[in-house]
Design a protein around this motif. Structure first.
Motif, short mmCIF file in Angstrom:
data_model
loop_
_atom_site.label_atom_id
_atom_site.label_comp_id
_atom_site.label_asym_id
_atom_site.label_seq_id
_atom_site.Cartn_x
_atom_site.Cartn_y
_atom_site.Cartn_z
N PHE A 250 121.26 62.91 6.29
CA PHE A 250 121.55 64.20 5.30
C PHE A 250 120.18 65.18 5.46
CE2 PHE A 250 124.62 61.33 3.69
CZ PHE A 250 125.75 62.21 2.96
N HIS A 251 120.62 66.47 5.56
CA HIS A 251 119.50 67.26 5.82
C HIS A 251 119.57 68.22 4.81
CE1 HIS A 251 120.08 65.69 10.09
NE2 HIS A 251 121.24 65.98 9.79
N ARG A 252 118.08 68.49 4.30
CA ARG A 252 118.11 69.52 3.29
C ARG A 252 117.02 70.69 3.89
NH1 ARG A 252 115.98 73.61 -0.13
NH2 ARG A 252 116.78 73.17 -2.28
N SER A 253 117.93 71.92 4.11
CA SER A 253 117.39 73.07 4.72
C SER A 253 116.02 73.49 4.01
CB SER A 253 118.30 74.26 4.78
OG SER A 253 117.73 75.41 5.33
N LEU A 254 114.82 73.68 4.47
CA LEU A 254 113.58 74.32 4.05
C LEU A 254 113.46 75.69 4.62
CD1 LEU A 254 111.34 71.08 4.29
CD2 LEU A 254 112.73 72.03 2.44
N ASN A 255 113.87 76.18 5.74
CA ASN A 255 113.92 77.37 6.44
C ASN A 255 115.08 77.78 6.88
OD1 ASN A 255 113.01 79.57 7.99
ND2 ASN A 255 111.35 78.59 8.96
N PRO A 256 116.06 78.12 6.14
CA PRO A 256 117.37 78.36 6.41
C PRO A 256 117.53 79.37 7.61
CG PRO A 256 117.07 79.26 4.49
CD PRO A 256 115.98 78.48 4.65
N LYS A 257 116.87 80.48 7.77
CA LYS A 257 117.12 81.43 8.64
C LYS A 257 116.72 80.90 10.22
CE LYS A 257 115.39 86.28 9.92
NZ LYS A 257 115.02 86.00 11.01
N LYS A 258 115.56 80.12 10.27
CA LYS A 258 115.29 79.43 11.52
C LYS A 258 116.45 78.59 12.03
CE LYS A 258 111.77 76.78 13.93
NZ LYS A 258 110.30 76.20 13.85
N LEU A 259 116.61 77.86 10.88
CA LEU A 259 117.94 76.64 11.40
C LEU A 259 119.20 77.23 11.89
CD1 LEU A 259 117.42 74.09 8.40
CD2 LEU A 259 116.10 74.05 10.59
N VAL A 260 119.46 78.29 11.38
CA VAL A 260 120.63 79.01 11.90
C VAL A 260 120.23 79.68 13.26
CG1 VAL A 260 122.02 81.14 11.63
CG2 VAL A 260 121.78 79.54 9.47
N GLU A 261 119.20 80.36 13.43
CA GLU A 261 118.93 81.11 14.67
C GLU A 261 118.91 79.91 15.86
OE1 GLU A 261 115.96 84.40 12.87
OE2 GLU A 261 115.11 82.88 13.75
N ILE A 262 118.46 78.65 15.63
CA ILE A 262 118.16 77.50 16.61
C ILE A 262 119.63 76.64 16.81
CG2 ILE A 262 115.90 77.56 16.35
CD1 ILE A 262 116.39 74.83 14.91
N GLY A 263 120.51 77.16 15.93
CA GLY A 263 121.73 76.42 15.95
C GLY A 263 121.84 75.19 15.48
N PHE A 264 120.90 74.94 14.63
CA PHE A 264 120.81 73.47 13.66
C PHE A 264 121.89 73.59 12.68
CE2 PHE A 264 119.42 70.53 10.75
CZ PHE A 264 118.97 69.52 11.40
N SER A 265 122.00 74.76 12.14
CA SER A 265 123.11 74.98 11.17
C SER A 265 123.59 76.41 11.60
CB SER A 265 122.83 74.69 9.49
OG SER A 265 121.56 75.67 9.39
N HIS A 266 124.67 76.57 10.76
CA HIS A 266 125.23 77.91 10.80
C HIS A 266 125.83 78.54 9.39
CE1 HIS A 266 128.97 75.23 11.15
NE2 HIS A 266 129.40 76.29 10.56
N LEU A 267 126.04 79.92 9.49
CA LEU A 267 126.53 80.39 8.18
C LEU A 267 127.91 79.98 8.12
CD1 LEU A 267 124.83 84.02 8.56
CD2 LEU A 267 124.38 82.40 6.82
N GLY A 268 128.11 79.75 6.79
CA GLY A 268 129.53 79.55 6.35
C GLY A 268 130.33 80.65 6.13
N ARG A 269 131.57 80.58 5.98
CA ARG A 269 132.53 81.59 5.72
C ARG A 269 132.04 82.31 4.34
NH1 ARG A 269 138.47 80.31 5.61
NH2 ARG A 269 138.41 79.92 7.79
N ASN A 270 132.05 83.55 4.33
CA ASN A 270 131.41 84.58 3.12
C ASN A 270 130.07 84.39 2.83
OD1 ASN A 270 134.31 85.38 2.84
ND2 ASN A 270 134.81 83.67 1.68
#
Length: 465
Positions: A250-270
């Motif tokens: 399980f992963h808890r995002s601490l720097n969500p912008k960076k995680l999205v930029e590197i493809g570790f996570s992505h923005l959900g719908r809406n």
């Protein structure tokens, strides 16, 4: 063989969160019903029945024993074997009957011992692991073990140089394979055994067809037998014969912008980036009174507290003071350990720790490193020794949630991008409330030469690096 899929991530998955709510509802069922259902769910998970679409290779139906050319020759539990009683698969071997010479390698290779205390050799090991060790299925992230981390991991109390085993190319002495072991007292159900934790099994990518891994495993087994140790514990992302249990990351995002930029996570719908950042925002400072870094004067109390807490699990280590001193006193860039001290009585009431294991971000134009903190050991006196009840569980949940909120804040202060935790120990009590999302990485726990009845994830108290 602490294995693959350790950092695989997925966006928050409502199915997994629902599973946590199912556990809460299950707590209201009669005890015998709870035990039967949990065992059934565990068996389904190990067999890959009903696995998530994103679970990767670790959720597929296991290969038959005949397809495991190496493991079918080893003292491990078969996939279809039902274990009703714990105990050794093979008897201990008298020292005079242990093979005295190393197993043969293909003629172009030779055995070596890696001197972890030598700067040149630790750099060689670092380069081998960095370029050839665990990588996610999509080849986006690869572990980046630092030299200081490797020294911490491989030089605990009782370490053996003979268990830091390498393979070199005979002609140019290039290090191309490695396996390691460290000693650890482990309690499995009611049995306490001196075991070896096997880790860092790595073979250069270009040599995977040489079948070096089985020889490495046999050689480290031979060397542990020479020390009178006949059981081992190891983990892997893949399904081998036969897991004691399977845990999910399980992963808890601490720097969500960076995680999205590197493809570790992505923005959900809406979901917008601004809303995502707000969702994972933490307070600037910790809030637990008496919280501070662990110090030498705390070692004896932490040892006592940690062993008492771990006694509530079915698969857990036993720590001596020298172990606490090595594993949990903070080392810059490697591990952080914290205690909560009662300001009046000076009693250590709580303890938690996390370690740093960054990953190289592969082929990303903006970021080169994912700074990941991993939940390590923790303990609390809250409800410790209390009779099982909904009230005791709720008290423990509230305390752990408060402590782990502070752990997240401290990790963020130390520039970590994500905080990772397996669903072992009591982690399920706080992960949903603290906005941890399930990844697609699974970690299977294995025992060598020891039959063990299946253990549920929340009864696992062993955390391997």
């Amino acid at each position: 063989m602490s294995g693959s899929d350790k950092r695989n991530a997925a966006p928050i998955d409502n199915k997994a969160l629902t599973a946590q709510r199912f556990e809460q509802e299950l707590a209201n069922a009669p005890a015998d019903v709870q035990d039967k259902l949990r065992l059934l769910l565990q068996q389904m998970a190990l067999a890959g029945v009903g696995g998530d679409a994103d679970a990767g290779s670790s959720s597929k139906v296991p290969k038959s024993m005949e397809d495991h050319k190496f493991w079918k020759t080893q003292p491990v539990v078969k996939h279809d074997e039902v274990v009703e009683e714990d105990g050794p698969i093979e008897a201990d071997v008298p020292l005079e009957k242990v093979r005295a010479t190393p197993y043969p390698l293909p003629k172009e290779f030779e055995w070596t011992l890696v001197d972890v205390e030598d700067d040149k050799e630790i750099k060689e090991l670092y380069e081998l692991l960095t370029l050839n060790y665990v990588e996610d299925d999509d080849a986006m992230f690869r572990f980046d073990y630092s030299a200081e981390f490797l020294k911490w991991a491989l030089l605990p109390p009782g370490w053996k140089r003979a268990w830091h085993i390498g393979v070199r190319v005979a002609s140019n002495k290039k290090l191309v394979a490695f396996i390691s072991g460290i000693p650890q007292d482990v309690r499995v159900h009611d049995n306490v055994k001196r075991m070896v934790e096997i880790n860092f099994l790595c073979v250069h990518k270009k040599l995977r067809s040489k079948r070096l891994a089985p020889v490495l495993i046999k050689e480290v087994t031979r060397r542990t037998h020479l020390e009178g140790i006949f059981q081992a514990v190891y983990t892997a992302g893949v399904v081998l014969p036969k897991p004691v249990t399977r845990c999910r990351y399980f992963h808890r995002s601490l720097n969500p912008k960076k995680l999205v930029e590197i493809g570790f996570s992505h923005l959900g719908r809406n979901m917008t980036m601004a809303r995502l950042i707000k969702l994972y925002k933490l307070k600037a400072e910790t809030s637990t009174p008496g919280l501070r870094l662990i110090e030498e004067r705390d070692v004896a109390q932490v040892k006592q507290l940690l062993n008492r807490y771990l006694s509530g699990f079915e698969f857990a280590p036993n720590f001596e003071e020298e172990d606490v001193r090595h594993w949990f006193i903070s080392r810059p860039g490697v591990v952080w350990g914290y205690v909560v001290e009662n300001e009046e009585t000076k009693e250590i009431t709580d303890f938690f720790s996390f370690y740093s294991l960054p990953s190289t971000v592969i082929n990303n134009p903006t970021h080169s490193t994912l700074n990941a903190a991993y939940s390590f050991y923790y303990a609390t006196t809250t409800s410790l020794g209390a009779e099982p009840s909904a009230e005791a569980t709720q008290q423990k949940k509230e305390r752990l949630s408060a402590l782990m909120t502070d752990a997240l804040i401290l990790a963020r202060q130390n520039d970590f991008d994500v905080y990772n935790a397996l669903d072992l120990m009591d982690n399920a009590l706080y992960t949903e409330d603290l906005k941890f999302g399930p990844g697609d990485g699974y970690l299977h726990f294995y025992l060598y030469n020891w039959r063990c009845r299946a253990i549920e994830t929340d009864k696992i108290g062993l955390v391997m690096l």
